[in-house]
Design a protein around this motif. Structure first.
Motif, PDB file in Angstrom:
ATOM      1  N   ARG A 207       0.801  -1.231   0.000  1.00 26.79           N
ATOM      2  CA  ARG A 207       0.000   0.000   0.000  1.00 26.79           C
ATOM      3  C   ARG A 207       0.833   1.281   0.000  1.00 26.79           C
ATOM      4  NH1 ARG A 207      -4.282  -2.168   4.552  1.00 26.79           N
ATOM      5  NH2 ARG A 207      -4.865  -4.073   3.427  1.00 26.79           N
ATOM      6  N   HIS A 208       1.959   1.224  -0.694  1.00 29.01           N
ATOM      7  CA  HIS A 208       2.742   2.440  -0.886  1.00 29.01           C
ATOM      8  C   HIS A 208       2.126   3.282  -1.995  1.00 29.01           C
ATOM      9  CE1 HIS A 208       6.092   1.679   1.805  1.00 29.01           C
ATOM     10  NE2 HIS A 208       6.137   0.426   1.372  1.00 29.01           N
ATOM     11  N   ARG A 209       2.432   4.557  -1.997  1.00 29.43           N
ATOM     12  CA  ARG A 209       1.903   5.481  -2.985  1.00 29.43           C
ATOM     13  C   ARG A 209       3.029   6.087  -3.823  1.00 29.43           C
ATOM     14  NH1 ARG A 209      -3.337   7.261  -2.086  1.00 29.43           N
ATOM     15  NH2 ARG A 209      -4.271   6.539  -0.135  1.00 29.43           N
ATOM     16  N   ALA A 212       7.038   6.773  -3.322  1.00 27.55           N
ATOM     17  CA  ALA A 212       7.452   5.782  -2.321  1.00 27.55           C
ATOM     18  C   ALA A 212       7.348   4.383  -2.905  1.00 27.55           C
ATOM     19  CB  ALA A 212       6.587   5.908  -1.071  1.00 27.55           C
ATOM     20  N   ALA A 213       6.308   4.124  -3.703  1.00 27.19           N
ATOM     21  CA  ALA A 213       6.149   2.818  -4.336  1.00 27.19           C
ATOM     22  C   ALA A 213       7.253   2.573  -5.360  1.00 27.19           C
ATOM     23  CB  ALA A 213       4.778   2.718  -4.999  1.00 27.19           C
ATOM     24  N   LEU A 214       7.586   3.584  -6.133  1.00 27.76           N
ATOM     25  CA  LEU A 214       8.662   3.441  -7.115  1.00 27.76           C
ATOM     26  C   LEU A 214       9.997   3.156  -6.429  1.00 27.76           C
ATOM     27  CD1 LEU A 214       7.814   6.318  -9.622  1.00 27.76           C
ATOM     28  CD2 LEU A 214       7.606   3.864 -10.026  1.00 27.76           C
ATOM     29  N   ARG A 215      10.291   3.897  -5.359  1.00 23.53           N
ATOM     30  CA  ARG A 215      11.558   3.664  -4.639  1.00 23.53           C
ATOM     31  C   ARG A 215      11.588   2.264  -4.043  1.00 23.53           C
ATOM     32  NH1 ARG A 215      10.639   9.045  -2.846  1.00 23.53           N
ATOM     33  NH2 ARG A 215       9.728   8.220  -0.913  1.00 23.53           N
ATOM     34  N   ARG A 216      10.465   1.839  -3.468  1.00 25.82           N
ATOM     35  CA  ARG A 216      10.395   0.528  -2.844  1.00 25.82           C
ATOM     36  C   ARG A 216      10.582  -0.585  -3.868  1.00 25.82           C
ATOM     37  NH1 ARG A 216      11.299  -3.105   1.063  1.00 25.82           N
ATOM     38  NH2 ARG A 216       9.639  -4.631   1.247  1.00 25.82           N
ATOM     39  N   ALA A 217       9.849  -0.501  -4.984  1.00 29.74           N
ATOM     40  CA  ALA A 217       9.955  -1.532  -6.015  1.00 29.74           C
ATOM     41  C   ALA A 217      11.354  -1.557  -6.628  1.00 29.74           C
ATOM     42  CB  ALA A 217       8.902  -1.297  -7.095  1.00 29.74           C
TER      43      ALA A 217
END
Length: 360
Positions: A207-209, A212-217
């Motif tokens: 549930r990142h947005r 933040a989702a791009l950095r996490r992935a």
């Protein structure tokens, strides 16, 4: 549903055979819901394509007669209208497919852990997914347009010199540069797709947005590019092999429908029927293939994500991986957040998995 872990494992532990086996196992354990979800965008696409083809067939003869009479205005207006309808319909179906991919991601993760969520429970778990993913989709469209611009600009620049350079050497040079730019752009696209392959699990499950989702992935594939690329390549090669079989099966139907295509009269109503049949048969078979390939590929990505972050059930991959307790008869899921899990910190000792980015 069972919570994802609050911390990742040391690294991936599943081999290629394990990933493929578990991915096929997800489809085998939940074929109805997986194929049903996959059918939503497929049926929408079929209905949309059938409507477009039917409208084109029904207007074919009047447009041809008008063009033969020297009036090309109706033909131009019809082509512009068809293009607008196709663009709008394609965007709507693409968004629907993205939503279904989010649902399939949740379903794959829960099935991997032995859970059997209903359609309503999967939807509830994916609540807010579209709000998180639409900005990323818009960013992806922008990146795609930039890539197309990089490829086409040299050709456009070269063609614009034809008036000053009738020999066409500058135009030829621009076209050559555009052709040469395709290969590096494809390499860049493949690299980015592999590095962001966990984007759907990160958005749907963690549930990142947006950024933040791009950095996490991106971080999850750090140091794992070639392994990730190899696993994905094998999965996509399996789908491509199936697609080649489907194309081989559909080709005789298309050839049979268009056997006399070159000799057919475009003004004959039978011409429109042959054209519609030649388009419909391969399209239908490819949609049937998509019913299986979409949930399979998403299951592969989800299993690889679970392996990367240590979200595997006990006995699969890392022997120290955590597993939910057996389900009680009255529970829809084996374990809700707030219950202690063997061999791991209690929930009071860690923050909930959906409240913060996970470290690598």
């Amino acid at each position: 549903m069972t919570p994802a872990p609050a911390y990742p494992a040391a690294g991936p532990s599943l081999g290629l055979g394990d990933v493929l086996s578990e991915s096929f196992g997800i489809l085998r354990r939940r074929p109805g819901l997986a194929l049903g979800l996959s059918a939503i965008p497929a049926v929408a696409y079929l209905v949309f394509a059938a409507v477009v083809v039917a409208v084109m067939i029904s207007t074919w003869l009047p447009l041809m007669f008008a063009a033969m009479a020297g009036d090309f205005t109706p033909l131009g207006a019809a082509m512009l209208g068809w293009f607008a309808v196709i663009v709008v319909g394609s965007v709507a179906i693409s968004l629907l497919q993205v939503y279904v991919v989010g649902l399939l991601t949740v379903l794959s993760r829960e099935t991997l852990h032995g859970n059997r969520p209903s359609f309503g429970e999967v939807r509830a778990a994916a609540r807010g997914f579209m709000g998180r993913v639409i900005p990323l989709a818009l960013l992806g469209v922008l990146a795609y347009l930039v890539m197309i611009a990089v490829i086409l600009l040299p050709m456009i620049g070269g063609l614009s010199t034809l008036e000053r350079d009738p020999s066409g050497q500058s135009a030829a040079g621009g076209i050559l540069l555009s052709v040469l730019a395709i290969f590096p752009m494809l390499l860049v696209m493949i690299f980015v797709v592999v590095r962001l392959v966990y984007l759907m699990p990160v958005v749907a499950i963690e549930r990142h947005r947006a950024m933040a989702a791009l950095r996490r992935a991106w971080g999850l594939t750090s140091g794992q590019f070639w392994r990730t690329f190899g696993y994905l390549a094998v999965a996509y090669l399996l789908v491509m092999a199936a697609s080649m079989v489907v194309s081989g099966v559909s080709q005789p139907f298309a050839i049979g429908a268009t056997g006399d295509f070159n000799e057919a009269n475009p003004l004959d109503p039978a011409f429109a029927g042959m054209l519609g049949l030649a388009l419909a048969v391969p399209m239908l078979l490819q949609v049937v293939l998509q019913l299986f390939s979409l949930p399979f590929l998403q299951a592969v990505a989800t299993v690889m994500w679970a392996d990367r972050v240590g979200d595997l059930p006990r006995g699969l991959g890392n022997p120290t991986a955590w597993a939910p307790r057996p389900a009680a008869a009255s529970q829809a899921y084996p374990m809700g957040y707030g219950q202690e899990q063997p061999g791991r910190p209690s929930p009071s000792q860690v923050e909930p998995w959906s409240s913060k980015p996970w470290p690598i």
